[in-house]
Write a protein that holds these residues in place. Structure first.
Motif, PDB file in Angstrom:
ATOM      1  N   CYS B  25       0.842  -1.196   0.000  1.00 57.55           N
ATOM      2  CA  CYS B  25       0.000   0.000   0.000  1.00 57.55           C
ATOM      3  C   CYS B  25       0.876   1.244   0.000  1.00 57.55           C
ATOM      4  N   LEU B  26       0.594   2.149  -0.916  1.00 53.75           N
ATOM      5  CA  LEU B  26       1.389   3.369  -1.046  1.00 53.75           C
ATOM      6  C   LEU B  26       0.535   4.593  -0.745  1.00 53.75           C
ATOM      7  N   ASP B  27       1.026   5.468   0.144  1.00 50.07           N
ATOM      8  CA  ASP B  27       0.331   6.733   0.385  1.00 50.07           C
ATOM      9  C   ASP B  27       0.844   7.756  -0.612  1.00 50.07           C
ATOM     10  N   VAL B  28      -0.071   8.436  -1.265  1.00 53.81           N
ATOM     11  CA  VAL B  28       0.351   9.466  -2.220  1.00 53.81           C
ATOM     12  C   VAL B  28      -0.330  10.794  -1.914  1.00 53.81           C
ATOM     13  N   LYS B  29       0.424  11.859  -2.165  1.00 61.60           N
ATOM     14  CA  LYS B  29      -0.117  13.202  -1.980  1.00 61.60           C
ATOM     15  C   LYS B  29       0.345  14.045  -3.157  1.00 61.60           C
ATOM     16  N   ASP B  30      -0.594  14.721  -3.789  1.00 60.05           N
ATOM     17  CA  ASP B  30      -0.282  15.555  -4.956  1.00 60.05           C
ATOM     18  C   ASP B  30       0.514  14.776  -5.999  1.00 60.05           C
TER      19      ASP B  30
END
Lengths: 196, 266
Positions: B25-30
């Motif tokens: 699971c990867l957290d992404v922002k912008d």
């Protein structure tokens, strides 16, 4: 060059992305006259088989698809359209192959949809499965399946019941799994189709 | 007494059916990954596409991206990221975060996402599950649930576990299934971040009540924890973040170890 039947049944971004990755050219088929421009035809499809058949009918392409003599590959619901009938929406389909599309529920004691990676076992040597490991895993997402049939089953998968994960009749091929999402094996299968 | 379908599912041969899935699971922002990642030499550790490609090359079965982009304007970068991932990666992926209505989901579908995940938005507006399932099919709709154990009961929590609700986890999951969820992603907030193992007791109980796939999340710290959650709870997939991102568990090693335990693995 591949022609993709463009009938609005779901998203084809992933399919065209996979064809881009393996360097195969394609374009959309919107009307009967477009058919002759391509050596190979793909019928994509996700979602509801009955609804997909309605959309396909609306394009006016059904009779010209049935008459095709060049290689045709149906993917997922696009494969199911090649059968006679689906329990999904009690839909009468193209009937290229005289077999049934059935619901998993009440036939298997496993979770539905059949979602994830499962083994695909080709029944015979076929160009479609060339250079793919025997019993390779492919990615599936579906709640309806095509019954096993000694004439039409090209490969089978076991999900509590042995069913057709690939079918063939003459120049018509179908795969229940998503080659565009099935890693290297899936990309190889798409390449193979283009050499048929 | 006739056994229920769920009992039969649990008692069924663990190797019947599909392979158990391993999901980073990867957290992404912008459009950028936000947690530190150092399992392999990367040109750009913040590039979700490069990471996704690396994980698929290692044998990940599926990927989940959790988008924590705060503003609506920046959602365009998320869509571009989804397209870039779909162009470059040949395994399925789910995107969660920021999906409140059909239009949000539709643009992700047409950008190549295989599934979308909804969490707080579904709790606040349960009919969203029906709407999405009717529009795109149940296979497209993952309902993510964050749960915490309080005084002997399990309660649904919102906003990454910060806000407690009065909704019982077991009841909410059954409702989500009946409304058209195609899959449940259950995170135990009690176990998340502890690296002490998944909440096998709760996962087993929930799994027995479900006829759709269940993804276990929260608590992975060792390869044994994955073996435990598959053998004890018979979940369909196990998700983890940091143990993969920091290279504490390498996916090929993990899969070898699961295979050695007799678990069906791709």
């Amino acid at each position: 060059m591949i022609g993709i039947i463009n009938y609005g049944a779901g998203n084809i971004f992933s399919l065209t992305a996979a064809l881009d990755r393996i360097g195969i050219e394609y374009a959309m088929i919107n009307e009967e006259g477009d058919m002759e421009n391509y050596s190979h035809i793909i019928i994509p499809g996700v979602g509801h088989a009955g609804a997909a058949m309605q959309k396909l009918k609306a394009t006016g392409l059904t009779s010209s698809i049935k008459k095709l003599e060049k290689p045709v590959l149906g993917i997922c619901v696009g494969m199911q359209l090649l059968t006679r009938h689906s329990e999904e929406g009690d839909a009468h389909l193209l009937n290229v192959m005289d077999i049934e599309t059935l619901h998993f529920a009440n036939r298997v004691n496993l979770k539905v949809p059949h979602m994830g990676w499962n083994k695909v076992s080709p029944m015979q040597n076929s160009k479609l499965f060339q250079n793919i490991e025997k019993d390779a895993y492919f990615y599936f997402v579906h709640s309806y399946f095509i019954e096993y049939n000694p004439t039409f089953t090209l490969a089978y998968t076991d999900y509590g019941i042995k069913y057709s994960s690939a079918i063939q009749y003459n120049n018509f091929y179908g795969v229940q799994f998503h080659p565009e999402k099935s890693g290297k094996a899936g990309e190889q299968l798409l390449k193979n189709f283009c050499t048929i | 007494m006739e056994s229920s379908l769920a009992d039969q599912l649990l008692n069924a041969d663990i190797n019947a059916g599909v392979a158990k899935r391993i999901i980073p699971c990867l957290d992404v922002k912008d459009g950028r990954t936000v947690k530190g990642i150092n399992f392999v030499d990367l040109r750009d550790a913040g590039d979700p596409v490069e990471l996704a490609w690396q994980y698929s090359a290692q044998g990940a079965d599926e990927l989940v991206f959790l988008d924590i982009t705060a503003t609506h304007e920046k959602r365009k970068t998320t869509v571009e990221m989804v397209k870039a991932v779909a162009r470059n990666v040949n395994i399925p992926f789910t995107i969660g975060g920021g999906i409140h209505e059909v239009a949000d989901a539709e643009i992700l579908l047409h950008s190549g996402a295989d599934k979308i995940s909804i969490n707080s938005a579904a709790v606040k507006n349960p009919a969203l599950i029906n709407t999405l399932a009717n529009a795109f099919g149940i296979q497209f709709v993952v309902v993510a649930v964050d749960t915490k154990h309080i005084d002997g009961k399990n309660y649904v929590h919102l906003n990454g576990g910060r806000i407690k609700t009065d909704i019982l986890t077991e009841e909410w999951i059954k409702e989500a299934e009946s409304r058209g969820a195609g899959e449940i992603l259950l995170t135990s907030m009690d176990h998340d971040g502890t690296k002490n193992g998944f909440d096998c007791t709760l996962l087993k109980k929930i799994n027995q009540s479900l006829t759709i796939p269940l993804i276990a999340s929260g608590g992975a710290g060792s390869k044994q924890h994955f073996t435990d959650v598959f053998l004890e709870a018979n979940v369909d997939a196990a998700l983890a973040a940091s143990v993969f991102h920091y290279g504490e568990i390498l996916i090929p090693d993990l899969k070898d170890s699961l295979r050695a335990s007799g678990i069906k693995i791709r």
